[in-house]
Motif scaffolding. Structure first.
Motif, short mmCIF file in Angstrom:
data_model
loop_
_atom_site.label_atom_id
_atom_site.label_comp_id
_atom_site.label_asym_id
_atom_site.label_seq_id
_atom_site.Cartn_x
_atom_site.Cartn_y
_atom_site.Cartn_z
N ARG A 16 9.57 17.44 -0.32
CA ARG A 16 10.17 16.16 0.02
C ARG A 16 10.88 15.61 -1.22
O ARG A 16 10.23 15.25 -2.21
N GLY B 52 11.70 9.73 -1.30
CA GLY B 52 10.61 9.12 -0.56
C GLY B 52 11.08 8.65 0.80
O GLY B 52 11.96 9.26 1.40
N VAL C 24 8.20 9.60 7.81
CA VAL C 24 7.13 9.81 6.83
C VAL C 24 5.85 10.18 7.57
O VAL C 24 5.42 9.47 8.49
N VAL D 49 2.54 19.47 1.14
CA VAL D 49 3.73 18.67 0.84
C VAL D 49 3.86 18.54 -0.68
O VAL D 49 2.92 18.10 -1.35
N GLU D 50 5.02 18.93 -1.19
CA GLU D 50 5.32 18.80 -2.62
C GLU D 50 6.33 17.67 -2.79
O GLU D 50 7.40 17.67 -2.18
N GLU D 51 5.99 16.67 -3.60
CA GLU D 51 6.86 15.52 -3.84
C GLU D 51 7.73 15.78 -5.07
O GLU D 51 7.21 16.08 -6.15
N ASP E 256 11.28 14.28 -7.28
CA ASP E 256 12.16 13.14 -7.44
C ASP E 256 13.62 13.54 -7.20
O ASP E 256 14.04 14.65 -7.52
N LYS F 82 15.94 12.59 0.73
CA LYS F 82 16.03 11.18 1.08
C LYS F 82 17.50 10.73 1.14
O LYS F 82 17.94 10.19 2.14
#
Length: 470
Positions: free
Chosen positions: A160, A163, A172, A186-188, A190, A256
């Motif tokens: 992802r 956000g 979400v 899930v890997e966040e 930036d 996003k």
């Protein structure tokens, strides 16, 4: 295609099995040949199950081969406890198949085994028919395809990028629920990674890609919202995503985009479209599911559909309903894979129908919107949504339609003509769809894949919410 295990269950009495062994083997040969002719990989147990020890050992051997689905085959009366012992070693879906030859009581064996599995709550499917009956093979294939799609999810990672976009709850999901229900992590990451890597991408690669697009598609530069520099920035964003996918081992992703990237950097339309395509300027490639607006449930739906079909998956907003025509305009920025312009494996054929237009006022940073009109044909439309915290699959059949140029231009001008469009006639009344559908995004693949998706719901133990005019 799927990987299917086949285990024959027999009678536990030596003197009985000795008289029916050739009958069992002949029927197994027919079943396996028919499955292989349908394109499936088949893993055969080395022999029929005739004892409690063989029930366990043969099942473990088949399980170790990584099958998506196991067929327990009943040509004859079979001791039910053999099925129970084998099932204990098999973690994947089970299909009990009975031969309908009247000489041997295979159906009796299947019913006895199925009843025993019912008593312990072990889910299974029961089918019956001649081993090479085309209808039987098709039904096994549907279940195997669904099992393969569900199995393929487990152990995968969703990346992802960014956000929650613009306050969208439906984009979400709960990472704990994903792990429990689908086996997906899930890997966040930036969004700055896209900016940083896009700027550092090889300038020669960006130029080569831009020139490839200029040769095959129609690029409408305006010197403001769409320039060579902005198009190369979008290409750099695609290259940045390819790097992130490779470095983080991401199986599917979502960006996003809004509002930060679309306001200050560039739209992600080019990156999203070509990630979902089966090609780019370097040649053929595996389509990678990437959802705009970091839509997690959208990306997960698309990943399931891609596993089922092997084709790119359409992502769209349900933008407008033309009540006078009973058609829907499915339209969302540049997200539609260019493959849908002609559904051709030749990118030149698809891109001949693609226009890169300057982005509209929603996206002040500019860049190209990847515009085309989706080719006509039967479509399956679906989306995973949540009701009171529980997943459901909302499913329907539809048809994409094309019209004459004047009609198409009129319809597109009523929404956003610069964006891609798919004009869809759905097998659902508008009042039913608008009252029940649980998101603004919808996803589609060619053909009728409802049977496989119904089976996916059963395997995942989630509710099917199917729309139909009937």
């Amino acid at each position: 295609m799927a990987r299917i295990g086949v285990i024959n269950i027999s009678d536990g009495r030596d003197y009985v099995h000795g008289g029916i062994a050739e009958f069992i083997r002949g029927n197994e040969d027919r079943l396996v040949a028919a499955l292989q002719a349908a394109g499936h990989q088949v893993v055969r147990a080395g022999e029929a199950v005739t004892s409690n020890t063989l029930a366990g050992s043969l099942a473990r051997q088949v399980q170790a081969e990584g099958v998506d689905l196991t067929v327990l085959h009943y040509c004859v009366w079979a001791f039910p406890h053999f099925t129970m012992l084998a099932a204990g070693q098999l973690t994947g879906p089970l299909v009990l198949v009975a031969n309908t030859d009247p000489v041997q009581p295979g159906m009796v064996g299947m019913l006895a085994a199925g009843g025993a599995l019912d008593q312990i709550g072990r889910t299974h499917t029961r089918l019956w028919g001649d081993p090479d009956d085309s209808a039987l093979i098709t039904r096994i294939g549907v279940l195997a395809a669904a099992a393969s799609a569900v199995t393929s999810l487990r152990g995968q990672t969703f990346g992802r990028i960014g956000g929650r976009p613009m306050g969208m709850y439906t984009a979400v999901a709960n990472a704990d629920q994903w792990q429990r229900t689908f086996g997906v992590d899930v890997e966040e990451i930036d969004q700055w990674e896209i900016v940083r890597r896009a700027e550092a991408a090889d300038p020669k690669e960006k130029v080569r890609a831009r020139q490839w697009l200029e040769r095959h598609a129609t690029v409408h530069y305006d010197g403001d919202k769409l320039t060579e520099e902005l198009l190369e920035r979008q290409i750099g964003s695609y290259l940045a995503m390819r790097e992130l996918i490779d470095e983080w081992n991401l199986d599917f992703t979502g960006i996003k985009g809004q509002p930060e990237l679309t306001q200050y950097f560039a739209t992600m339309d080019v990156a999203e479209a070509f990630l979902n395509d089966p090609y780019d300027w370097n040649g053929p490639k595996e389509p990678h599911v990437c959802a705009t607006e970091a839509d997690m449930d959208g990306a997960l739906t698309m990943q399931i559909l891609k596993h089922l079909t092997g084709t790119p998956v359409l992502f769209a907003d349900v933008r407008h309903y033309h009540g006078d025509r009973d058609i829907w305009d499915l339209c969302n920025s540049g997200q539609h894979a260019t493959w849908y312009a002609a559904r051709s494996d030749d990118p030149a054929e698809n891109l001949a129908k693609v226009h890169l237009y300057p982005e509209v006022f929603f996206f002040p940073a500019g860049g190209a919107s990847v515009h085309h009109v989706a080719a006509p044909g039967e479509m399956t439309l679906a989306r995973l949504t949540r009701h009171d915290g529980n997943y459901r699959l909302q499913l329907m059949l539809g048809e994409f339609e094309n019209y004459d140029a004047a009609t198409t231009e009129t319809l597109m001008a009523m929404s956003t003509p610069e964006w891609p469009h798919a004009f869809a006639r759905l097998d659902a009344p508008a009042e039913v769809f608008l009252s029940r559908f649980g998101a603004n995004h919808i996803h589609a693949v060619p053909g009728d894949r409802r049977a496989e998706l119904r089976a996916v719901c059963e395997l995942l133990d989630i509710r099917l919410d199917e729309f139909t005019r009937g």
